[in-house]
Design an enzyme around this catalytic site. Structure first.
Site, PDB file in Angstrom:
ATOM      1  N   ARG A 171     -38.740 -47.932 -71.319  1.00 17.03           N
ATOM      2  CA  ARG A 171     -37.923 -47.808 -72.521  1.00 17.03           C
ATOM      3  C   ARG A 171     -36.452 -48.041 -72.171  1.00 17.03           C
ATOM      4  O   ARG A 171     -36.016 -47.746 -71.062  1.00 17.03           O
ATOM      5  CB  ARG A 171     -38.061 -46.409 -73.137  1.00 17.03           C
ATOM      6  N   ARG A 184     -34.974 -44.907 -76.102  1.00 13.81           N
ATOM      7  CA  ARG A 184     -34.970 -43.470 -75.808  1.00 13.81           C
ATOM      8  C   ARG A 184     -33.508 -43.056 -75.789  1.00 13.81           C
ATOM      9  O   ARG A 184     -32.697 -43.642 -75.078  1.00 13.81           O
ATOM     10  CB  ARG A 184     -35.637 -43.215 -74.449  1.00 13.81           C
ATOM     11  N   GLU A 196     -40.993 -31.852 -79.738  1.00 17.11           N
ATOM     12  CA  GLU A 196     -42.177 -32.690 -79.955  1.00 17.11           C
ATOM     13  C   GLU A 196     -42.661 -32.502 -81.384  1.00 17.11           C
ATOM     14  O   GLU A 196     -42.391 -31.477 -82.007  1.00 17.11           O
ATOM     15  CB  GLU A 196     -43.275 -32.306 -78.955  1.00 17.11           C
TER      16      GLU A 196
END
Length: 190
Positions: free
Chosen positions: A117, A73, A81
């Site tokens: 992440r 990330r 998105e």
């Protein structure tokens, strides 16, 4: 602390200056990149390879090294998105940047997030420069926001702020209209 701030400002200034010089010489905004000369960078990189087909949006990807795999990330940024306006363009721009290094990535891990992440600064090696900071470039090109709420641990926080200011001024990408930040989009679409 002052030295680190000055170093970060110098890195951004050099990178953005080189990107502007590249813009003037090539005449195409899509070819601009934010570079970070290795001589100005003192942190250790981990070399990884992009996991094929793993770029789904503009701020997350998977990398592999031998039997290891990480979901990365990008530190301090939030991209639209996929089903949001500019989501596909953001993803495709990130893909084009990663392609410049033939899938090789240099990762500077910062921390783990609540989803497990690895939050990191991500660079792609480039033959013309030393490395392209993908976090900064996604924001500078107008394909991601500076994610202020989650950028305190990012070493390039100040540069992300400056890069977003430049993107807004140039009306690049998401800044061509009245964009809805992804954190608001996710909240509205729960």
């Amino acid at each position: 602390m002052k030295f680190k701030t000055l170093l970060n400002a110098a890195v951004l200034f050099i990178g953005l200056g080189l990107a502007a010089y590249s813009q003037l010489n090539k005449g195409s905004q899509s070819e601009q990149v934010t570079v970070v000369p290795q001589s100005a960078e003192t942190r250790e990189f981990e070399r990884w390879q992009l996991k094929e087909g793993s770029i789904y949006d503009g701020d997350t990807l998977r990398v592999v090294r031998g039997d290891e795999e990480l979901k990365i990330r990008f530190c301090g940024i939030d991209a639209p998105e996929r089903d949001q306006e500019f989501g596909i363009e953001s993803r495709d721009y990130l893909r084009s940047l990663v392609d410049m290094g033939n899938g090789e990535l240099m990762i500077v891990p910062i921390e783990k997030d609540r989803y497990g992440r690895t939050v990191a600064e991500v660079y792609v090696p480039d033959r013309k420069t030393s490395a392209i900071n993908l976090n900064l470039e996604m924001v500078r090109a107008g394909y991601a926001w500076h994610y202020a709420q989650y950028s305190d641990t990012c070493t390039m926080r100040d540069q992300l702020i400056a890069a977003e200011g430049m993107a807004k001024q140039e009306k690049a990408g998401i800044w061509t209209g009245n964009p809805q930040p992804p954190w608001e989009f996710r909240k509205a679409n729960k």
